[in-house]
Every structure is written in C-alpha cells, then in structure tokens.
Design an enzyme around this catalytic site. Structure first.
Site, PDB file in Angstrom:
ATOM      1  CE  LYS A  67      -2.530   1.616   3.887  1.00  0.00           C
ATOM      2  NZ  LYS A  67      -3.513   1.824   4.516  1.00  0.00           N
ATOM      3  NE  ARG A 111      -4.933  -1.654   7.209  1.00  0.00           N
ATOM      4  CZ  ARG A 111      -4.228  -0.741   8.030  1.00  0.00           C
ATOM      5  NH1 ARG A 111      -4.714  -0.403   9.179  1.00  0.00           N
ATOM      6  NH2 ARG A 111      -3.211  -0.473   7.553  1.00  0.00           N
ATOM      7  CD  GLN A 139     -10.396   3.835  10.781  1.00  0.00           C
ATOM      8  OE1 GLN A 139     -10.140   4.519   9.767  1.00  0.00           O
ATOM      9  NE2 GLN A 139     -10.886   2.697  10.940  1.00  0.00           N
ATOM     10  CG  ASN A 160     -13.618  12.843  21.096  1.00  0.00           C
ATOM     11  OD1 ASN A 160     -12.579  11.844  20.912  1.00  0.00           O
ATOM     12  ND2 ASN A 160     -13.636  13.879  20.123  1.00  0.00           N
ATOM     13  N   GLY A 220      -5.380   3.456  18.019  1.00  0.00           N
ATOM     14  CA  GLY A 220      -5.067   4.959  17.398  1.00  0.00           C
ATOM     15  C   GLY A 220      -3.381   5.056  17.254  1.00  0.00           C
ATOM     16  CB  THR A 221      -0.821   4.342  19.663  1.00  0.00           C
ATOM     17  OG1 THR A 221      -1.489   4.951  20.520  1.00  0.00           O
ATOM     18  CG2 THR A 221       0.590   4.308  19.726  1.00  0.00           C
ATOM     19  CG  ASP A 222      -1.004   5.178  13.147  1.00  0.00           C
ATOM     20  OD1 ASP A 222      -0.469   5.970  14.117  1.00  0.00           O
ATOM     21  OD2 ASP A 222      -1.738   4.996  12.458  1.00  0.00           O
ATOM     22  CE  LYS A 226      -0.571   9.464  15.473  1.00  0.00           C
ATOM     23  NZ  LYS A 226      -1.364   8.574  14.610  1.00  0.00           N
ATOM     24  N   GLY A 292      -3.315  -2.886  18.338  1.00  0.00           N
ATOM     25  CA  GLY A 292      -3.688  -2.673  16.793  1.00  0.00           C
ATOM     26  C   GLY A 292      -2.723  -1.640  16.165  1.00  0.00           C
TER      27      GLY A 292
HETATM   28  P1  NAD Z   1      -9.336  12.055  13.443  1.00  0.00           P
HETATM   29  O1  NAD Z   1      -8.500  13.209  13.103  1.00  0.00           O
HETATM   30  O2  NAD Z   1     -10.755  12.122  12.556  1.00  0.00           O
HETATM   31  O3  NAD Z   1      -9.985  12.063  14.798  1.00  0.00           O
HETATM   32  C1  NAD Z   1      -9.065  12.127  15.866  1.00  0.00           C
HETATM   33  C2  NAD Z   1      -9.723  11.607  17.162  1.00  0.00           C
HETATM   34  O4  NAD Z   1      -8.601  11.998  18.385  1.00  0.00           O
HETATM   35  C3  NAD Z   1     -10.984  12.606  17.634  1.00  0.00           C
HETATM   36  O5  NAD Z   1     -11.587  11.640  18.359  1.00  0.00           O
HETATM   37  C4  NAD Z   1     -10.267  13.729  18.320  1.00  0.00           C
HETATM   38  O6  NAD Z   1     -11.003  14.300  19.147  1.00  0.00           O
HETATM   39  C5  NAD Z   1      -9.003  12.725  19.180  1.00  0.00           C
HETATM   40  N1  NAD Z   1      -7.923  13.710  19.761  1.00  0.00           N
HETATM   41  C6  NAD Z   1      -7.247  14.396  19.147  1.00  0.00           C
HETATM   42  N2  NAD Z   1      -6.316  15.207  19.791  1.00  0.00           N
HETATM   43  C7  NAD Z   1      -6.397  14.363  21.151  1.00  0.00           C
HETATM   44  C8  NAD Z   1      -5.677  14.425  22.279  1.00  0.00           C
HETATM   45  N3  NAD Z   1      -4.824  15.491  22.796  1.00  0.00           N
HETATM   46  N4  NAD Z   1      -5.902  13.478  23.357  1.00  0.00           N
HETATM   47  C9  NAD Z   1      -7.157  12.747  23.123  1.00  0.00           C
HETATM   48  N5  NAD Z   1      -7.881  12.666  22.030  1.00  0.00           N
HETATM   49  C10 NAD Z   1      -7.579  13.321  20.970  1.00  0.00           C
HETATM   50  O7  NAD Z   1      -8.663  10.706  12.954  1.00  0.00           O
HETATM   51  P2  NAD Z   1      -9.081   9.341  12.550  1.00  0.00           P
HETATM   52  O8  NAD Z   1      -9.125   9.148  11.093  1.00  0.00           O
HETATM   53  O9  NAD Z   1     -10.150   9.007  13.481  1.00  0.00           O
HETATM   54  O10 NAD Z   1      -7.844   8.547  12.940  1.00  0.00           O
HETATM   55  C11 NAD Z   1      -7.472   8.458  14.837  1.00  0.00           C
HETATM   56  C12 NAD Z   1      -6.152   7.736  14.764  1.00  0.00           C
HETATM   57  O11 NAD Z   1      -6.242   6.406  14.276  1.00  0.00           O
HETATM   58  C13 NAD Z   1      -5.028   8.507  14.274  1.00  0.00           C
HETATM   59  O12 NAD Z   1      -3.980   8.591  15.197  1.00  0.00           O
HETATM   60  C14 NAD Z   1      -4.641   7.161  13.036  1.00  0.00           C
HETATM   61  O13 NAD Z   1      -3.376   7.692  12.709  1.00  0.00           O
HETATM   62  C15 NAD Z   1      -5.107   6.182  13.671  1.00  0.00           C
HETATM   63  N6  NAD Z   1      -5.261   4.861  12.655  1.00  0.00           N
HETATM   64  C16 NAD Z   1      -4.608   3.697  13.284  1.00  0.00           C
HETATM   65  C17 NAD Z   1      -4.979   2.802  12.055  1.00  0.00           C
HETATM   66  C18 NAD Z   1      -4.269   1.485  12.501  1.00  0.00           C
HETATM   67  O14 NAD Z   1      -4.318   0.409  11.910  1.00  0.00           O
HETATM   68  N7  NAD Z   1      -4.110   1.358  13.818  1.00  0.00           N
HETATM   69  C19 NAD Z   1      -5.554   2.971  10.971  1.00  0.00           C
HETATM   70  C20 NAD Z   1      -6.031   4.028  10.564  1.00  0.00           C
HETATM   71  C21 NAD Z   1      -5.963   5.277  11.711  1.00  0.00           C
END
Ligand code: NAD
Length: 321
Positions: A67, A111, A139, A160, A220-222, A226, A292
């Site tokens: 990807k 996914r 997400q 949130n 979220g942590t990737d 983070k 994850g």
């Molecule tokens: P988004 O920008 O739409 O949403 C971000 C979220 O994080 C919101 O709920 C926001 O309120 C919150 N947030 C922002 N700052 C914060 C803080 N200081 N403390 C607590 N919460 C906070 O982003 P998204 O598309 O929903 O993606 C969310 C996360 O998931 C990103 O970090 C992204 O990199 C990660 N992600 C991980 C995978 C994986 O496979 N593990 C895949 C896709 C996305």
C-alpha cells in the site's frame, strides 16, 4: 492488470468480507505463512505530506504487494480532497507482474475496524454488554459500526477529548438501535470492552479506569510518540497485537517497554489465538489488551478480497499493461 477505483469500493466491500480477510491475515502471520516488509514513512518536504509504503507477502493466500500512501494535511482545505490518501498494488507472486491497482482509502478504514472486531471476537468475554468508545473522529465511526456487528452490545458509552465530536459516534450507535451515553473517563470502569481510536500523544485512559475482565482495543497509536492509554495498564493486562515488532516500536506497547514495565516476550500475536496456538483470555477477570498498529498484510488481504468481488461483479477494469 485489473483496476478497482476508489469510487467502487463502497459498493463492493462488506464489513464481513473485511473481517474474514483480516482474521485470515493475522492467522497467516502467526503461523509464519505471511510476513510484513519493513515500513517506509517519509516527510517528503512538499505540502507537509507524510508518504510511505506498507507491504508484505502471504504465502498461504498468495498475496504479494504494497500500500502506497500517507497524509496530506492541506488536501481538504485546498482541494476538497480527503487528507489520507492511499492505493494498494497487488503483484502476481509467481511472475512479479502487476496484478491489480485498488483504491485504498475506504479499505484502510474497513481493515482497521475489522482488526478491533477480530480482537473482540477472540479476546472479549462472551457476556460483554457495555462497549466504551474513546475517540469520535472519522475512524471511530468505522470501529464502532464493526464492533456492534461483531458482538451484541446492549449499550455504548463514549468519551472524546473534543466533546463536540461525540454526536458522530452517538449517530452510529442510534442507527444500530443501541443506546448511547456520553461519560467521563473514570466511568469507563462500566465497560466490558473499550476501543480507543484517537490521535493523542498522551494517555487518556488510565489503568484504574479499566475494570477486571475488560478487553481493550488500542487502535490509534501507530507512530512513535503517540499514546492513548497509561503504560501501567499494559503491565496489568495480557497484551496481544497484530505484529510484535510494530507494537513495541510504534504501537501502544512502545511506552510500557521503554518504562521497563513489560518485555517484548509479554506481547503475543492475536493470530496465535486465532490459530489456537495461544489460549487467549485465561479467565473472566483478566484484562486483555489488543495493540492494533496496522500492518500491510491487512491492506493486501482486503484489497485481494475486493478484487475478487469486482471480478465476480464484472466491475474490475482490465487494462493491457
Ligand atoms: P480524526 O482526526 O478523524 O480523529 C482524531 C480523534 O482523536 C478525535 O476523536 C479527536 O478528538 C481525538 N484527539 C485529538 N487530539 C487528542 C488528544 N490530545 N487527546 C485525546 N484525543 C485526541 O482521525 P481518525 O481518522 O479518526 O484517526 C484516529 C487515529 O487512528 C489516528 O492517530 C490515526 O493515525 C490512527 N489510525 C490507526 C490505524 C491502525 O491501523 N492502527 C489505521 C487508521 C488510523
């Protein structure tokens, strides 16, 4: 070569197909039939973009590819395009010839949602009733929808950092006919399963916000730096992941490892639980935690699945290449 454009993915890919593809990919990784290539991620010095490649090879499913994509922070404001952009390329493992090019944006969301759902199926208590959501961004809606289809939860509670975003997940719960309540973080003690999906760099969920017997999916942590949950929670939990190398370097486990609270050998592959080579949850009181991190093989698995669906429906565009 076949092309499946982004615009076709929503008509083709189902959450069930994504779940099945991701579950199989995790299982293949644990049985060493599949492996991920080292991830490349670069700040390219243009448009403040982060660009990179996640690839791998699944010998069992004969899926080879990568990807390519990343994050362009100004896309939406400047061009009305979404900020996350990705494309999956599949190759014939017998010849190396390009096999398919597939839009990767929606597939990435599906996914990722499938990964936490697979963890819920294999690690949560069967009698889990309350689902806690931490995060309410793009997400989060995908994670919640998939979780509600995987397990019959009776209630969703949500917190949130930006409370004004909570209606995003309230809407998804309502659509599924499940009551939703906005709560504070200590009230996550009422949850049987917690999904965290935020872009935070400091923990929100503390170890004492989690009751015995809970399953926590940290999604979220990737990236290095983070963090969504207190490192002490990982010391208290049985920790599982998609890929151990990513978990300890860019996943939630990076912090517990750095603080010396857990060792690499404390982190198990979810795929081993799927394969039956790890017993998974040991008791109803145990806290299980899925870290994850997101692996290339997940992307390849859902892309291969969507190519099959596109061919079956006569939608795949064939080009002489
Ligand atoms: P988004 O920008 O739409 O949403 C971000 C979220 O994080 C919101 O709920 C926001 O309120 C919150 N947030 C922002 N700052 C914060 C803080 N200081 N403390 C607590 N919460 C906070 O982003 P998204 O598309 O929903 O993606 C969310 C996360 O998931 C990103 O970090 C992204 O990199 C990660 N992600 C991980 C995978 C994986 O496979 N593990 C895949 C896709 C996305």
């Amino acid at each position: 070569m076949l092309i499946v454009p982004e615009r076709e993915i929503s008509n083709l890919m189902t959450r069930d197909a994504a779940f099945e593809a991701v579950e199989k990919a995790f299982a293949a990784m644990a049985s060493e039939d599949a492996y991920n290539f080292p991830v490349i991620r670069e700040a390219i010095g243009h448009e403040d973009a982060l660009y990179g490649f996640k690839g791998g090879f699944d010998r069992a499913g004969l899926t080879l590819g990568l990807k390519a994509g990343g994050y362009w922070p100004h896309n939406l404001e400047k061009r009305g395009e979404i900020n996350h952009q990705s494309t999956v390329f599949l190759f014939d493992p017998d010849t190396g010839k390009a096999k398919a090019m597939v839009g990767g944006n929606l597939l990435t969301a599906l996914r990722t949602a499938a990964a936490s759902s697979v963890s819920i199926k294999h690690l949560a208590r069967k009698d889990a009733k309350v689902l806690g959501m931490i995060g309410a961004g793009h997400q989060a809606t995908f994670q919640l929808r998939a979780a509600l289809e995987t397990h019959r939860f009776k209630k969703v509670i949500g917190w949130n950092f930006h409370p004004d975003m909570l209606p995003n997940i309230e809407k998804v719960a309502n659509e599924a006919g499940v009551p939703f309540e906005a709560v504070d973080l200590p009230s996550m003690r009422d949850a049987d399963v917690i999904i965290s999906i935020t872009s935070a760099f400091a923990p929100s969920l503390m170890a004492d916000h989690v009751s015995p017997g809970t399953h926590v999916a940290c999604m979220g942590t990737d990236t290095k730096g983070k963090q969504e949950v207190e490192a002490a929670l990982l010391a208290r939990a049985s920790v599982f992941t998609d890929e151990v190398a990513q978990s300890i370097s860019i996943g939630e486990a990076q912090h517990a490892i750095a603080e010396g609270l857990i060792k690499e050998s404390d982190v198990a592959q979810l795929g081993a639980v799927i394969n039956g080579t790890h017993k998974g949850r040991a008791s109803d009181d145990e806290i299980t935690l899925f870290d994850g991190t997101g692996v290339g093989l997940q992307d390849l698995a859902v892309a291969a699945s969507v190519v099959d669906l596109a061919v079956a429906k006569g939608i795949a565009i064939e080009v002489d290449f």
